[in-house]
Design a protein around this motif. Structure first.
Motif, short mmCIF file in Angstrom:
data_model
loop_
_atom_site.label_atom_id
_atom_site.label_comp_id
_atom_site.label_asym_id
_atom_site.label_seq_id
_atom_site.Cartn_x
_atom_site.Cartn_y
_atom_site.Cartn_z
N ASN A 1 0.81 -1.22 0.00
CA ASN A 1 0.00 0.00 0.00
C ASN A 1 0.84 1.27 0.00
O ASN A 1 0.32 2.35 0.22
CB ASN A 1 -0.95 0.00 1.20
CG ASN A 1 -2.08 -0.99 1.01
OD1 ASN A 1 -3.02 -0.74 0.27
ND2 ASN A 1 -1.99 -2.12 1.69
N ASN A 2 2.15 1.12 -0.21
CA ASN A 2 3.05 2.27 -0.34
C ASN A 2 3.09 3.14 0.90
O ASN A 2 3.20 4.36 0.83
CB ASN A 2 2.65 3.12 -1.56
CG ASN A 2 2.77 2.36 -2.85
OD1 ASN A 2 3.86 1.98 -3.27
ND2 ASN A 2 1.64 2.10 -3.49
N SER A 3 2.98 2.50 2.05
CA SER A 3 3.22 3.19 3.31
C SER A 3 4.73 3.17 3.55
O SER A 3 5.40 2.19 3.21
CB SER A 3 2.49 2.47 4.45
OG SER A 3 2.71 3.10 5.69
N SER A 4 5.26 4.24 4.12
CA SER A 4 6.70 4.24 4.39
C SER A 4 7.00 3.72 5.78
O SER A 4 8.17 3.50 6.12
CB SER A 4 7.27 5.67 4.25
OG SER A 4 6.86 6.50 5.32
N ALA A 5 5.96 3.50 6.60
CA ALA A 5 6.17 3.14 8.00
C ALA A 5 5.13 2.13 8.46
O ALA A 5 3.99 2.11 7.98
CB ALA A 5 6.08 4.38 8.87
N SER A 6 5.56 1.28 9.40
CA SER A 6 4.62 0.40 10.08
C SER A 6 5.14 0.09 11.47
O SER A 6 6.35 0.11 11.71
CB SER A 6 4.40 -0.90 9.30
OG SER A 6 5.59 -1.66 9.23
N SER A 7 4.21 -0.19 12.38
CA SER A 7 4.56 -0.60 13.74
C SER A 7 3.56 -1.64 14.20
O SER A 7 2.39 -1.62 13.79
CB SER A 7 4.53 0.59 14.71
OG SER A 7 5.51 1.55 14.39
N LEU A 8 4.00 -2.53 15.07
CA LEU A 8 3.14 -3.55 15.65
C LEU A 8 3.54 -3.75 17.10
O LEU A 8 4.71 -4.03 17.39
CB LEU A 8 3.30 -4.86 14.87
CG LEU A 8 2.54 -6.09 15.40
CD1 LEU A 8 1.03 -5.88 15.30
CD2 LEU A 8 2.96 -7.35 14.64
N VAL A 9 2.58 -3.58 18.00
CA VAL A 9 2.82 -3.80 19.42
C VAL A 9 1.74 -4.74 19.95
O VAL A 9 0.56 -4.54 19.69
CB VAL A 9 2.80 -2.47 20.21
CG1 VAL A 9 2.94 -2.74 21.71
CG2 VAL A 9 3.93 -1.55 19.74
N ILE A 10 2.16 -5.76 20.69
CA ILE A 10 1.23 -6.73 21.26
C ILE A 10 1.39 -6.77 22.77
O ILE A 10 2.52 -6.91 23.28
CB ILE A 10 1.47 -8.13 20.67
CG1 ILE A 10 1.26 -8.11 19.15
CG2 ILE A 10 0.54 -9.15 21.32
CD1 ILE A 10 1.60 -9.44 18.47
N ILE A 11 0.27 -6.63 23.48
CA ILE A 11 0.24 -6.78 24.94
C ILE A 11 -0.59 -8.01 25.26
O ILE A 11 -1.75 -8.11 24.88
CB ILE A 11 -0.36 -5.54 25.63
CG1 ILE A 11 0.47 -4.29 25.31
CG2 ILE A 11 -0.44 -5.76 27.14
CD1 ILE A 11 -0.10 -3.01 25.92
N LYS A 12 0.02 -8.95 25.96
CA LYS A 12 -0.65 -10.19 26.35
C LYS A 12 -0.52 -10.36 27.86
O LYS A 12 0.57 -10.28 28.41
CB LYS A 12 -0.01 -11.36 25.61
CG LYS A 12 -0.50 -12.74 26.04
CD LYS A 12 -1.92 -13.00 25.60
CE LYS A 12 -2.28 -14.48 25.85
NZ LYS A 12 -3.63 -14.67 26.29
N ASP A 13 -1.66 -10.54 28.51
CA ASP A 13 -1.69 -10.72 29.97
C ASP A 13 -0.97 -9.59 30.69
O ASP A 13 -0.27 -9.80 31.70
CB ASP A 13 -1.06 -12.07 30.35
CG ASP A 13 -1.83 -13.25 29.77
OD1 ASP A 13 -3.07 -13.15 29.65
OD2 ASP A 13 -1.18 -14.26 29.42
N GLY A 14 -1.15 -8.37 30.17
CA GLY A 14 -0.63 -7.18 30.83
C GLY A 14 0.81 -6.84 30.53
O GLY A 14 1.32 -5.83 31.00
N SER A 15 1.50 -7.66 29.73
CA SER A 15 2.90 -7.40 29.41
C SER A 15 3.08 -7.22 27.91
O SER A 15 2.43 -7.90 27.11
CB SER A 15 3.78 -8.57 29.88
OG SER A 15 3.72 -8.72 31.28
N ILE A 16 3.97 -6.32 27.53
CA ILE A 16 4.31 -6.15 26.12
C ILE A 16 5.17 -7.34 25.70
O ILE A 16 6.27 -7.53 26.22
CB ILE A 16 5.05 -4.83 25.88
CG1 ILE A 16 4.15 -3.63 26.20
CG2 ILE A 16 5.52 -4.75 24.43
CD1 ILE A 16 4.82 -2.28 26.06
#
Length: 334
Positions: free
Chosen positions: A19-34
């Motif tokens: 999609n021609n984005s120059s940036a992406s980020s992904l953050v996952i929090i499981k059971d209160g912790s990153i």
């Protein structure tokens, strides 16, 4: 650990490229912790500032989840008596015939049926509660109302009651550029630009946040307003925002909404949340690509960011949103 989430990382990065984005980020929090932070690309398609945990993305319409919390506060504190109050009781400057039969419930669940032409003329597309359409006029109306009821902007209200207690330092409505802000690509052939507002009163689409604080915003809702063992926001306020609030539709394929959040109730074809995602989950998204998915059944929050307007392109956006949420559900299925 990263291997567990490789499909999600690959999906996010693939969409960035397609999609021609120059940036992406992904953050996952499981059971209160990153458990995962993944950052890829650059702040713009014309400079070399790399994306990091400090990068702040324009979240576009995802700002509605912040407005939704302010509305919930107004309900909890009695400044708004009921979502079933008629809008005319709060917006006396509107055409009474045009607004007749419209309730606040309609305004906060996109079932109001109002639209606005480019010349500022407001008209009705369908009777209140008889359909669903994403428009901007209800967002402006509810922003105006909350600011009036509290005598301050809803961003100021949230700063005092939520952001400061949570220690948020990367979430704000910006009117001036700075090096931490990620620029937005409208057209891949054009240089990305800052999406800034004229003020920080909540009316403009200029809210920026980091992928981490976006995820923490979701986790704050998941924990019903409790942070580090302290009840920062009343549980009832949070639950008002994230449970189904829309009227009962004749068309069962229309999306379900809380206070602007999309809520997974019964599967529906026009829902932004995939059919394999557990009931009770909720999500918010924006046109620049941010998505915040909360799955209480799995004690899970997933935040992903992009910087491309119309990131999924035309009518395909539902497919990509549902596909990603289904992939998340499959990854964490218990």
């Amino acid at each position: 650990m990263v291997d567990t989430y490789q499909k999600l990382i690959s999906y996010v990065d693939d969409i960035k490229e397609r999609n021609n984005s120059s940036a992406s980020s992904l953050v996952i929090i499981k059971d209160g912790s990153i458990v995962l932070e993944h950052y890829s690309g650059f702040h713009s398609n014309s400079n070399a500032i790399p994306i990091s945990e400090a990068s702040q993305f324009n979240v576009a319409s995802a700002r509605k989840s912040y407005l939704g919390l302010a509305i919930a506060y107004a309900l909890y504190e009695g400044k708004i008596k009921s979502l079933d109050d008629f809008a005319l009781d709060y917006f006396d400057s509107f055409d009474k015939e045009l607004l007749a039969g419209t309730t606040l419930r309609h305004l906060v669940t996109h079932s109001h049926g109002l639209n606005e032409r480019k010349d500022g003329i407001i008209f009705r597309e369908f009777a209140p509660g008889e359909g669903w359409a994403y428009r901007g006029i209800n967002i402006l109306m509810m922003t105006e109302l909350i600011n009036k009821l509290y005598g301050k902007s809803f961003p100021e209200l949230l700063e005092e009651r939520v952001f400061l207690p949570l220690g948020f330092k990367e979430t704000a409505w910006h009117s001036r550029p700075n090096e931490k802000l990620v620029q937005v690509i409208d057209n891949p052939n054009d240089i990305a630009t800052y999406k800034l507002g004229s003020s920080n009163d909540g009316f403009d689409s200029n809210l920026h946040t980091s992928a981490r604080e976006f995820a923490l915003w979701g986790n704050f809702h998941l924990n019903n307003g409790v942070v580090n063992g302290k009840q920062v926001v009343p549980k009832e306020v949070i639950q008002l925002t994230t449970r189904v609030q829309n009227p009962t539709y004749k068309d069962k394929d229309l999306p379900q909404n809380g206070l602007f959040w999309y809520v997974k109730d019964k599967p529906s074809l026009r829902s932004e949340i995939g059919e394999r995602v557990p009931k009770g989950s909720y999500q918010i998204l924006g046109v620049t690509g941010p998505t915040l998915l909360v799955i209480p059944k799995y004690n899970l929050v997933v935040s992903k960011m992009y910087n491309k307007r119309y990131n999924y392109g035309g009518n395909n956006y539902l497919h990509y949103l549902r596909e990603f949420s289904n992939l998340v559900a499959d990854t964490f299925k218990e």
